[in-house]
Design an enzyme around this catalytic site. Structure first.
Site, PDB file in Angstrom:
ATOM      1  N   ARG A 141      46.487  34.637  36.831  1.00 19.15           N
ATOM      2  CA  ARG A 141      47.431  34.222  37.883  1.00 19.15           C
ATOM      3  C   ARG A 141      47.501  32.718  38.137  1.00 19.15           C
ATOM      4  O   ARG A 141      48.593  32.204  38.359  1.00 19.15           O
ATOM      5  CB  ARG A 141      47.130  35.015  39.158  1.00 19.15           C
ATOM      6  CG  ARG A 141      47.610  36.464  39.029  1.00 19.15           C
ATOM      7  CD  ARG A 141      47.039  37.381  40.059  1.00 19.15           C
ATOM      8  NE  ARG A 141      45.654  37.730  39.788  1.00 19.15           N
ATOM      9  CZ  ARG A 141      44.947  38.604  40.481  1.00 19.15           C
ATOM     10  NH1 ARG A 141      45.497  39.237  41.508  1.00 19.15           N
ATOM     11  NH2 ARG A 141      43.697  38.875  40.166  1.00 19.15           N
ATOM     12  N   LYS A 197      38.960  46.720  27.236  1.00 25.05           N
ATOM     13  CA  LYS A 197      37.717  47.205  27.874  1.00 25.05           C
ATOM     14  C   LYS A 197      37.412  48.651  27.480  1.00 25.05           C
ATOM     15  O   LYS A 197      37.357  49.558  28.314  1.00 25.05           O
ATOM     16  CB  LYS A 197      37.808  47.068  29.396  1.00 25.05           C
ATOM     17  CG  LYS A 197      38.005  45.620  29.853  1.00 25.05           C
ATOM     18  CD  LYS A 197      37.905  45.506  31.361  1.00 25.05           C
ATOM     19  CE  LYS A 197      37.978  44.072  31.842  1.00 25.05           C
ATOM     20  NZ  LYS A 197      39.234  43.377  31.552  1.00 25.05           N
ATOM     21  N   ASP A 212      34.306  54.762  25.841  1.00 27.99           N
ATOM     22  CA  ASP A 212      34.591  56.132  25.391  1.00 27.99           C
ATOM     23  C   ASP A 212      33.466  56.567  24.460  1.00 27.99           C
ATOM     24  O   ASP A 212      32.511  55.828  24.233  1.00 27.99           O
ATOM     25  CB  ASP A 212      35.960  56.159  24.675  1.00 27.99           C
ATOM     26  CG  ASP A 212      36.672  57.482  24.895  1.00 27.99           C
ATOM     27  OD1 ASP A 212      36.007  58.539  24.771  1.00 27.99           O
ATOM     28  OD2 ASP A 212      37.879  57.480  25.194  1.00 27.99           O
ATOM     29  N   ASP A 243      42.024  42.614  25.350  1.00 26.68           N
ATOM     30  CA  ASP A 243      41.112  42.974  26.447  1.00 26.68           C
ATOM     31  C   ASP A 243      41.447  44.371  26.964  1.00 26.68           C
ATOM     32  O   ASP A 243      42.092  44.519  27.999  1.00 26.68           O
ATOM     33  CB  ASP A 243      41.241  41.917  27.554  1.00 26.68           C
ATOM     34  CG  ASP A 243      40.210  42.116  28.641  1.00 26.68           C
ATOM     35  OD1 ASP A 243      39.191  42.796  28.388  1.00 26.68           O
ATOM     36  OD2 ASP A 243      40.428  41.605  29.759  1.00 26.68           O
ATOM     37  N   THR A 277      34.284  40.728  37.585  1.00 27.59           N
ATOM     38  CA  THR A 277      34.288  39.599  38.534  1.00 27.59           C
ATOM     39  C   THR A 277      34.963  39.962  39.855  1.00 27.59           C
ATOM     40  O   THR A 277      34.889  39.216  40.824  1.00 27.59           O
ATOM     41  CB  THR A 277      34.993  38.368  37.923  1.00 27.59           C
ATOM     42  OG1 THR A 277      36.237  38.793  37.364  1.00 27.59           O
ATOM     43  CG2 THR A 277      34.146  37.718  36.872  1.00 27.59           C
ATOM     44  N   LYS A 326      45.524  36.187  26.049  1.00 29.45           N
ATOM     45  CA  LYS A 326      44.876  37.480  26.241  1.00 29.45           C
ATOM     46  C   LYS A 326      45.938  38.556  26.429  1.00 29.45           C
ATOM     47  O   LYS A 326      46.863  38.391  27.238  1.00 29.45           O
ATOM     48  CB  LYS A 326      43.975  37.447  27.479  1.00 29.45           C
ATOM     49  CG  LYS A 326      43.126  38.694  27.613  1.00 29.45           C
ATOM     50  CD  LYS A 326      42.446  38.801  28.961  1.00 29.45           C
ATOM     51  CE  LYS A 326      43.241  39.707  29.873  1.00 29.45           C
ATOM     52  NZ  LYS A 326      42.450  40.307  30.956  1.00 29.45           N
TER      53      LYS A 326
END
Ligand code: ADP
Ligand code: 5GP
Length: 480
Positions: free
Chosen positions: A439, A297, A300, A295, A354, A268
């Site tokens: 992570r 997001k 607009d 990614d 999340t 990603k």
């Protein structure tokens, strides 16, 4: 012993009615005894010469619907006014027995089978022209005028899906089409992509062949169906400040596979790396054969998103994210831009991040409302936590994809900014199609080992899914 023969492959052939599918499939079945036809159920009355149990299992509408509701079908669809369905158990038994299975089904069914039989070879047979198609249908003389009109109208819709298939064969000259179909089938029986265990078996035999197979992500460009067949389920987030560090990590975790080969990994590229290094890392990783989830997001006005989606599709993004709160016009503009580009990029709508917490029922309600809007607007799936995956799948259907970030290994310390977390195993068992892990992998002492552990858990999760959810993984998407 030839290891290629140990597990069967699935060959799916689609074509507009009258294109010559029955003619060519019969010939294929005659020439290759190891290939057997998946006998579908249908509510259509038998044509002259058709035998119950050989050509179809002919059912009444009531019988069909009863079987459908009992989860008997891997896929089902309404085609030309009749119901058709593929019994999955029989096909699986044949494949387990080493037989290759031929599915003569329509385009809607092919899209669904991709999920229950991901390693399938998808062939689209085209008639040379509309006029020739109509001529053949009339010459066959098996349809009423009304039925013929239905089939001609369906032909245009179906042919518009041809780009989603692995192979396209034009049946103009029958002999040439036959030679081409034969070649496709023979080649497919030898493909490591279609026989996931093929490579491992060869390596076991020869010891030194592990590097000879193709990369796990060699799906033909521009094909939704084929792209998904080999799309990885795990995306490691390269949330890193520069391209050099990102490439070093990508080398370790970009293209791994689980022990059985059933689950693979991709990468990603998110806001941090994109802000630091621009689109070049995406381009380079795609060139190396990685599947990349871009990614960013998007949120607009429609025109801006349309143009940005076009650029990302041209970059070769495997998946792309946009905020569902951006509204219907924005989402539709994204879909239109993707479709116009001819790319196979999956468009995934961000629902409730999340990192946000709250009462589970309330959050699930919001996620479902956003997921419904995403589906209505033509997006491929939704991004939510693993905790909502089961509800999304239950309500929106298995064909609507679910991508889950916020994945943490059981017993991990927690305490970061993720709130609605879930383990890799539980998220997949709940129905998640894709996971994103940052992570827990990139911060691990051994990122490759952490990614491998996640893949192993996901493989277990997929197994649980079969057990816990019965046939739901194979059931109809409710789109018909
Ligand atoms: P489908 O199963 O796709 O509906 P069929 O195999 O029944 O189509 O073929 C439709 C009709 O066209 C049949 O009468 C068949 O004999 C004929 N046909 C098939 N392929 C060709 C071809 N290449 N040239 C001429 N006629 C063909
Ligand atoms: P026909 O009535 O001409 O035999 O088939 C009409 C269409 O239904 C064909 O495109 C055929 O491939 C498709 N079909 C046959 N069986 C199935 C099935 O089990 N599922 C789906 N989705 N389509 C099927």
């Amino acid at each position: 012993m030839n290891p290629c023969r140990r597990t069967g492959i699935a060959v799916v052939i689609c074509a507009p009615s009258g294109a010559g599918k029955t003619t060519l499939c019969r010939r294929l079945l005659q020439e290759f005894p190891n290939l057997v036809l998946s006998v579908s159920c249908t509510t259509r009355p038998p044509r002259q010469g058709e035998v119950n149990g050989r050509d179809y299992e002919f059912l009444s509408r009531e019988e069909f619907l009863k079987k459908r509701d009992a989860g008997f079908f891997a896929e089902w669809a309404q085609v030309h006014g009749n119901f058709y369905g593929t019994p999955l158990a029989a096909a699986r038994a044949l494949a387990a027995d080493g037989k290759d299975v031929l599915f003569d089904i329509d385009v809607q069914g092919a899209a669904q089978l991709r999920r229950s039989l991901p390693a399938a070879c998808l062939v689209f047979l085209l008639p040379p022209s509309r006029a020739e198609l109509e001529r053949r249908l009339r010459a066959r003389g098996t349809e009423s005028e009304e039925d013929l009109a239905l089939r001609m109208a369906a032909a245009s819709r179906e042919t518009a899906q041809a780009h989603r298939f692995d192979f396209r064969i034009v049946n103009d000259d029958l002999e040439q089409a036959w030679q081409e179909l034969r070649a496709v089938y023979v080649a497919s029986t030898l493909s490591p992509l279609l026989r996931p265990r093929f490579q491992a078996e060869l390596s076991a035999e020869w010891g030194n062949m592990a590097t000879l197979g193709p990369s796990p992500h060699t799906a033909p460009a521009g094909s939704h169906l084929a792209g998904r067949r080999v799309l990885p389920r795990l995306f490691t987030a390269l949330d890193l400040p520069d391209a050099g560090t990102a490439f070093a990590l990508a080398e370790k975790v970009g293209m791994l596979r689980s022990p059985s080969g059933s689950v693979g990994s991709g990468l990603k590229v998110g806001l941090e790396l994109f802000s630091a290094a621009g689109p070049e890392p995406v381009r380079l990783l795609v060139d190396k054969g990685c599947v990349v989830f871009v990614d960013l997001k998007f949120h607009d006005i429609p025109n801006t998103v349309r143009r940005a989606v076009k650029v990302c599709c041209a970059l070769g993004a495997g998946l792309l994210s946009l905020h569902l709160t951006g509204g219907g016009a924005m989402c539709r503009a994204a879909v239109a831009a993707r479709d116009a580009s001819g790319a196979s990029t999956l468009l995934m709508g961000v629902s409730v991040l999340t990192g946000m917490d709250g009462a589970a029922a309330e959050i699930t309600g919001r996620v479902l409302a956003l997921a419904r809007s995403a589906k209505d607007r033509g997006l491929d799936g939704v991004i939510c936590s693993g905790r909502e995956a089961a509800a999304v799948k239950h309500e929106l259907g298995d064909d609507f994809l679910c991508l889950c970030p916020g994945i943490r290994f059981a017993g991990s310390a927690g305490g970061d900014d993720q709130a609605r977390v879930c383990t890799p195993r539980d998220a997949v068992a709940a129905g998640a199609d894709f996971l994103v892990m940052g992570r827990p992998i990139i911060g691990a002492a051994d990122p490759a080992a952490a990614a491998a552990a996640a893949l192993l858990e996901m493989e277990t999760g997929l197994g649980c899914r079969d057990g816990n959810r019965g046939n739901s993984d194979e059931s109809n998407t409710g789109r018909h």
